[in-house]
Write an enzyme that holds these catalytic residues in place. Structure first.
Site, PDB file in Angstrom:
ATOM      1  N   ASP A 191       2.273   4.847  -8.346  1.00 36.89           N
ATOM      2  CA  ASP A 191       2.154   5.209  -9.635  1.00 36.89           C
ATOM      3  C   ASP A 191       0.767   5.830  -9.693  1.00 36.89           C
ATOM      4  O   ASP A 191      -0.250   5.844  -8.976  1.00 36.89           O
ATOM      5  CB  ASP A 191       2.003   3.745 -10.542  1.00 36.89           C
ATOM      6  CG  ASP A 191       1.475   2.794  -9.786  1.00 36.89           C
ATOM      7  OD1 ASP A 191       0.427   3.014  -8.966  1.00 36.89           O
ATOM      8  OD2 ASP A 191       1.853   1.557  -9.823  1.00 36.89           O
ATOM      9  N   ASP A 213      -3.087   5.585 -11.541  1.00 31.35           N
ATOM     10  CA  ASP A 213      -4.053   4.851 -12.576  1.00 31.35           C
ATOM     11  C   ASP A 213      -5.158   5.398 -12.898  1.00 31.35           C
ATOM     12  O   ASP A 213      -5.714   6.106 -12.255  1.00 31.35           O
ATOM     13  CB  ASP A 213      -4.511   3.442 -11.949  1.00 31.35           C
ATOM     14  CG  ASP A 213      -3.167   2.637 -11.425  1.00 31.35           C
ATOM     15  OD1 ASP A 213      -2.584   2.521 -12.207  1.00 31.35           O
ATOM     16  OD2 ASP A 213      -3.107   2.202 -10.096  1.00 31.35           O
ATOM     17  N   ASP A 221     -11.259  -3.768  -5.172  1.00 28.15           N
ATOM     18  CA  ASP A 221     -10.948  -4.973  -3.805  1.00 28.15           C
ATOM     19  C   ASP A 221     -11.436  -4.083  -2.632  1.00 28.15           C
ATOM     20  O   ASP A 221     -12.233  -4.598  -2.061  1.00 28.15           O
ATOM     21  CB  ASP A 221      -9.821  -5.373  -4.008  1.00 28.15           C
ATOM     22  CG  ASP A 221      -8.544  -4.353  -3.940  1.00 28.15           C
ATOM     23  OD1 ASP A 221      -8.826  -3.136  -4.155  1.00 28.15           O
ATOM     24  OD2 ASP A 221      -7.277  -4.896  -4.171  1.00 28.15           O
TER      25      ASP A 221
HETATM   26  P1  ATP Z   1      -0.195   0.344  -5.110  1.00 27.26           P
HETATM   27  O1  ATP Z   1      -0.127   0.952  -6.497  1.00 27.26           O
HETATM   28  O2  ATP Z   1       0.402   1.424  -4.163  1.00 27.26           O
HETATM   29  O3  ATP Z   1       0.562  -0.990  -5.083  1.00 27.26           O
HETATM   30  P2  ATP Z   1      -2.848   0.064  -5.788  1.00 27.26           P
HETATM   31  O4  ATP Z   1      -4.204   0.182  -4.931  1.00 27.26           O
HETATM   32  O5  ATP Z   1      -2.668   1.377  -6.637  1.00 27.26           O
HETATM   33  O6  ATP Z   1      -1.589   0.127  -4.858  1.00 27.26           O
HETATM   34  P3  ATP Z   1      -2.483  -1.618  -7.975  1.00 27.26           P
HETATM   35  O7  ATP Z   1      -2.031  -2.830  -8.279  1.00 27.26           O
HETATM   36  O8  ATP Z   1      -1.888  -0.606  -8.667  1.00 27.26           O
HETATM   37  O9  ATP Z   1      -2.846  -1.081  -6.782  1.00 27.26           O
HETATM   38  O10 ATP Z   1      -4.122  -1.659  -8.601  1.00 27.26           O
HETATM   39  C1  ATP Z   1      -4.836  -0.246  -8.896  1.00 27.26           C
HETATM   40  C2  ATP Z   1      -6.258  -0.471  -8.430  1.00 27.26           C
HETATM   41  O11 ATP Z   1      -6.810  -1.586  -9.147  1.00 27.26           O
HETATM   42  C3  ATP Z   1      -6.556  -0.829  -7.147  1.00 27.26           C
HETATM   43  O12 ATP Z   1      -6.486   0.428  -6.144  1.00 27.26           O
HETATM   44  C4  ATP Z   1      -7.717  -1.491  -7.006  1.00 27.26           C
HETATM   45  O13 ATP Z   1      -8.767  -0.409  -7.062  1.00 27.26           O
HETATM   46  C5  ATP Z   1      -7.814  -2.385  -8.363  1.00 27.26           C
HETATM   47  N1  ATP Z   1      -7.404  -3.799  -8.037  1.00 27.26           N
HETATM   48  C6  ATP Z   1      -6.200  -4.076  -8.293  1.00 27.26           C
HETATM   49  N2  ATP Z   1      -5.832  -5.229  -8.019  1.00 27.26           N
HETATM   50  C7  ATP Z   1      -7.207  -5.965  -7.984  1.00 27.26           C
HETATM   51  C8  ATP Z   1      -7.643  -7.142  -7.674  1.00 27.26           C
HETATM   52  N3  ATP Z   1      -6.969  -8.141  -7.550  1.00 27.26           N
HETATM   53  N4  ATP Z   1      -9.107  -7.070  -7.432  1.00 27.26           N
HETATM   54  C9  ATP Z   1      -9.705  -6.034  -7.411  1.00 27.26           C
HETATM   55  N5  ATP Z   1      -9.163  -4.729  -7.597  1.00 27.26           N
HETATM   56  C10 ATP Z   1      -8.054  -4.747  -7.804  1.00 27.26           C
HETATM   57 MG    MG Z   2      -1.164   1.553  -8.302  1.00 28.01          MG
END
Ligand code: ATP
Ligand code: MG
Length: 461
Positions: free
Chosen positions: A74, A76, A157
């Site tokens: 996805d 963001d 994170d």
């Molecule tokens: P994927 O979508 O591939 O699972 P992602 O890194 O995009 O991985 P998401 O859950 O979509 O993960 O979150 C988007 C972004 O928001 C992350 O890359 C991170 O920067 C931030 N983020 C998400 N969850 C947390 C958290 N629990 N604590 C701190 N930052 C977070």
């Molecule tokens: Mg994501």
């Protein structure tokens, strides 16, 4: 293998390795990203917000994954606009979430998530429970304190998740030395790891998920506090854990994620009964669960559908016999004991991980099938074959056999039966009747898992 994952490739440069107030700016000709690789919807949102005078970037998993040559799941967007300001710019936008307010912008079935820059919570913020709230162990219950781009980078994170891509001038902003960690394939939490896990214990699961998915190591300060803090997962709302566990087990690297969860003592707070089975019958339990996860990983790789029900059925199955035996010792007959054990086990598991009804029902059906597959006489075999759960039940039987359960070659029998023509099938059923294994007399045959232990199922450890 695990050793490699947890190894630190380069020592962090002092405690402030990842703290920067000015970002490293990586220009268009210094990185591999191209605007066309990103979702055009996400890019148009960024452009629109920027022309309305806000800061806006693509951020997180999509930047990380594209730098690693992976197709993002996805896209963001992070922006200086508040959720209300974002909503005012787009007709197709909805504000969602309370704990963490976001805007979803819809383009048909495609949804782009837009988050306002967040800051760490100051003492002052904590007086305002609409924006900021914590529990006694420091967990953030509400995270709606807005901040600058620099703030936003610090509260993410992992360093590799804090890279911002501007599709207009095609530059990457790196506040946390995330590119360095991408190059070295290392997961590193931003800030003090213990504190960051206390704020949100799910970050421990995210560490495992990204390490497994990206085949990254976990930097040693990031891995070090996990075993001690793993119990904090018990405080997390079960619905959030369900989502997180699905991501851990259904994204194609479930088998390795399971190894890491066990190694880091994160499996016990998620699946307490299964963890106990893992203690009591390590080889059998471990084989059954890993095998289920490896099969799932293979299906994901082949683009085949996967169902959480089958996986949960496998994760919990090794915990059934002990419970059912206990009930039998209280005088409950074997079949009701097994049913009651199944019901209790699922109810207990749902206190930790909220498995929705649409999955708990099929779990029970897969387990019930195990009771019925040995009973093949008369028309039973053909009726089972017509049962919509037959395939899952049969696959589950093969899984049990691969973990060493002795089932009298029942799996092979069913394999042959499916391949046989009508007259061969009649012969197979007739043969059952003539054999002295009482398959034709189901009521005397109590092939419940509870019997396995006493009967010596061959799956000893
Ligand atoms: P994927 O979508 O591939 O699972 P992602 O890194 O995009 O991985 P998401 O859950 O979509 O993960 O979150 C988007 C972004 O928001 C992350 O890359 C991170 O920067 C931030 N983020 C998400 N969850 C947390 C958290 N629990 N604590 C701190 N930052 C977070
Ligand atoms: Mg994501």
């Amino acid at each position: 293998m695990l050793k490699k994952l947890f190894q630190s490739f380069r020592p962090p440069l002092g405690g402030q390795h990842h703290r920067r107030t000015t970002p490293e700016v990586i220009n268009q000709n210094q990185h591999s990203l191209q605007r066309s690789q990103f979702s055009r919807h996400a890019v148009s949102i960024v452009e629109r917000l920027q022309s309305a005078g806000y800061q806006a970037y693509l951020v997180g998993g999509c930047v990380r994954d594209l730098l690693l040559g992976i197709t993002p799941k996805d896209f963001d967007v992070a922006t200086s606009a508040t959720p209300e300001q974002v909503r005012a710019e787009f007709r197709n936008a909805r504000i969602i979430g309370r704990r963490f307010k976001l805007v979803h912008i819809h383009f048909g079935r495609d949804i782009i998530e837009v988050a306002t820059f967040r800051a760490h919570h100051s003492e002052e913020d904590q007086g305002d429970s609409h924006r900021s709230s914590h529990n006694a162990s420091g967990r953030i219950l509400r995270d709606n304190v807005y901040g600058t781009l620099e703030d936003d980078a610090q509260r993410r994170d992992f360093t590799i998740n804090a890279l911002y891509y501007d599709p207009v001038n095609e530059r990457i902003l790196d506040y946390a030395n995330g590119l360095h960690d991408i190059r070295n394939r290392l997961l590193r939490l931003i800030g003090d790891p213990t504190h960051r896990y206390q704020e949100d214990p799910v970050r421990m699961l995210r560490a495992v998920r990204f390490a497994a998915k990206l085949d990254f190591g976990i930097e040693k300060h990031t891995v070090q506090p996990i075993r001690q803090l793993s119990k904090l997962l018990r405080e997390i709302p079960p619905a959030r854990l369900f989502e997180e566990v699905l991501k851990l087990f259904l994204s194609g690297q479930g088998a390795i994620a399971f190894e890491m969860l066990v190694d880091l003592e994160l499996f016990e707070p998620l699946f307490p009964a299964s963890a106990q089975a893992l203690d009591e019958r390590p080889t059998y339990t471990h084989t059954l669960i890993s095998q289920a996860l490896s099969n799932t990983d293979l299906r994901v790789e082949q683009g085949k559908p996967v169902t959480p029900a089958f996986l949960f059925a496998a994760l919990l199955w090794p915990a059934l016999p002990a419970r059912s035996l206990f009930l039998q010792s209280q005088g409950v007959p074997p079949i009701p004991a097994l049913n009651e054990a199944a019901h209790d086990l699922i109810a207990e598991q749902c206190q930790r991980i909220a498995i929705p009804k649409r999955f708990t029902l099929p779990i029970r059906e897969i387990w019930d099938m195990q009771e019925r597959l040995p009973r093949r006489s008369g028309k039973r075999a053909d009726m089972l074959l017509d049962n919509p759960r037959f395939r899952a039940g049969y696959d589950f039987l093969l899984l049990r056999e691969s973990a060493g359960e002795a089932t009298d070659d029942l799996g092979q029998w069913w394999t042959d039966y499916q391949e046989a023509n009508d007259s061969e099938r009649r012969d197979m059923i007739r043969e059952l009747g003539s054999r002295d294994d009482s398959a034709a007399a189901p009521r005397k045959r109590k092939r419940s898992p509870s019997k396995r232990k006493s009967g010596g199922d061959g799956a000893s450890d």
